[in-house]
Design an enzyme around this catalytic site. Sequence first.
Site, short mmCIF file in Angstrom:
data_model
loop_
_atom_site.label_atom_id
_atom_site.label_comp_id
_atom_site.label_asym_id
_atom_site.label_seq_id
_atom_site.Cartn_x
_atom_site.Cartn_y
_atom_site.Cartn_z
N ASN A 9 -12.01 -12.99 -6.78
CA ASN A 9 -12.35 -11.89 -5.87
C ASN A 9 -13.17 -12.49 -4.73
OD1 ASN A 9 -13.21 -9.65 -4.52
ND2 ASN A 9 -14.44 -8.81 -6.20
N TRP A 10 -12.53 -12.65 -3.59
CA TRP A 10 -13.23 -13.29 -2.47
C TRP A 10 -14.15 -12.34 -1.74
CZ3 TRP A 10 -8.90 -16.80 0.11
CH2 TRP A 10 -8.61 -17.84 -0.77
N LYS A 11 -14.10 -11.07 -2.09
CA LYS A 11 -14.96 -10.06 -1.43
C LYS A 11 -14.81 -10.16 0.09
CE LYS A 11 -17.87 -10.11 -5.50
NZ LYS A 11 -19.17 -9.90 -6.09
N GLU A 164 -17.91 -5.91 -15.76
CA GLU A 164 -18.83 -6.63 -14.89
C GLU A 164 -20.20 -5.96 -14.92
OE1 GLU A 164 -16.44 -9.02 -11.71
OE2 GLU A 164 -16.93 -7.06 -10.91
N GLY A 170 -23.37 -11.82 -8.78
CA GLY A 170 -23.98 -12.52 -7.66
C GLY A 170 -25.43 -12.91 -7.90
N SER A 210 -21.23 -13.81 -12.27
CA SER A 210 -21.79 -15.17 -12.26
C SER A 210 -21.00 -16.15 -13.13
CB SER A 210 -23.27 -15.16 -12.65
OG SER A 210 -24.03 -14.40 -11.71
N GLY A 231 -16.31 -14.21 -8.60
CA GLY A 231 -16.68 -13.98 -7.21
C GLY A 231 -17.01 -15.29 -6.51
N GLY A 232 -18.30 -15.56 -6.34
CA GLY A 232 -18.76 -16.70 -5.55
C GLY A 232 -18.10 -18.03 -5.89
P1 13P Z 1 -19.97 -13.31 -8.83
O1 13P Z 1 -19.03 -14.18 -9.61
O2 13P Z 1 -20.26 -13.83 -7.46
O3 13P Z 1 -21.20 -12.98 -9.63
O4 13P Z 1 -19.20 -11.92 -8.58
C1 13P Z 1 -18.61 -11.28 -9.65
C2 13P Z 1 -17.76 -10.19 -9.14
O5 13P Z 1 -18.25 -9.19 -8.64
C3 13P Z 1 -16.30 -10.37 -9.21
O6 13P Z 1 -15.64 -9.19 -8.91
#
Ligand code: 13P
Length: 254
Positions: A9-11, A164, A170, A210, A231-232
């Site tokens: 998920n690159w947001k 999640e 994050g 995370s 995510g990150g």
């Molecule tokens: P992170 O991996 O950056 O914590 O984000 C998780 C997330 O929200 C994936 O949808």
Amino acid sequence: MRKPLIAANWKMNTTPSEAVDLVKQMLPALDAVSGVETLICPPFISLVAVSELLRQSRVMLGAQNAYYEEKGAFTGEVSPLMLSGLCRYVILGHSERRSLFGESSQVVNKKVKAAIKSGLKPILCVGESLTDNDGGRTESVVTAQLKESLDGILEAVGLVIAYEPVWSIGTGRAASGTQANSTIKMIRDVLATLIGWQTADATRILYGGSVNAANIAEFIEQPEIDGALVGGASLKAAEFVSIVKQAASIKGCN
Ligand code: 13P
């Protein structure tokens, strides 16, 4: 056997040219991995360019959101119908959408129904806040999210759930593997009451929050955890490739 799914998920990160570059960096290595499904969810604006790159690839494409109407006067929205020719999956009800954009589970429910109608596989996100976690309310909060978001949905083939916990997104503070496994087991039990045992048993439930190359093994080796929503760490080519490779070597199946 549930085939593991590792989803990026690159947001709201990457310009279209950065998205293309990032996919090009990852793709040869991701394509060499079998036994897990790999999914990339870039911003809407990069979906077309990324779909071109993925055309001959086993890596799949997903969107990060969708509206629940097919078309009409809904300025700025993107419908499941528009996405269905491009994407296989759509992330719905992410905690950032719930908390920053006021999406209720009732709205998420309409979105899940619309996505299924258009042939997209929803990745429905649920998870409790830190206050709810500290107050011992994880089970009741997550159960309510599931019941409301899946209300009236009897046919849920292809549905994916992502657990999640909001406090782990994050923050660098991931849940432990055993903690995530027990909540995911609870989620599967709730799902069974909503959509039946057989479908619940076949439904993949991911952990997100995370996840990185150093901790993916702890999650993927748990019996109830069928993959990760990353995510990150998915914005770093080498790290995401490492996550996918580890998942395949620990739990890959065809
Ligand atoms: P992170 O991996 O950056 O914590 O984000 C998780 C997330 O929200 C994936 O949808």
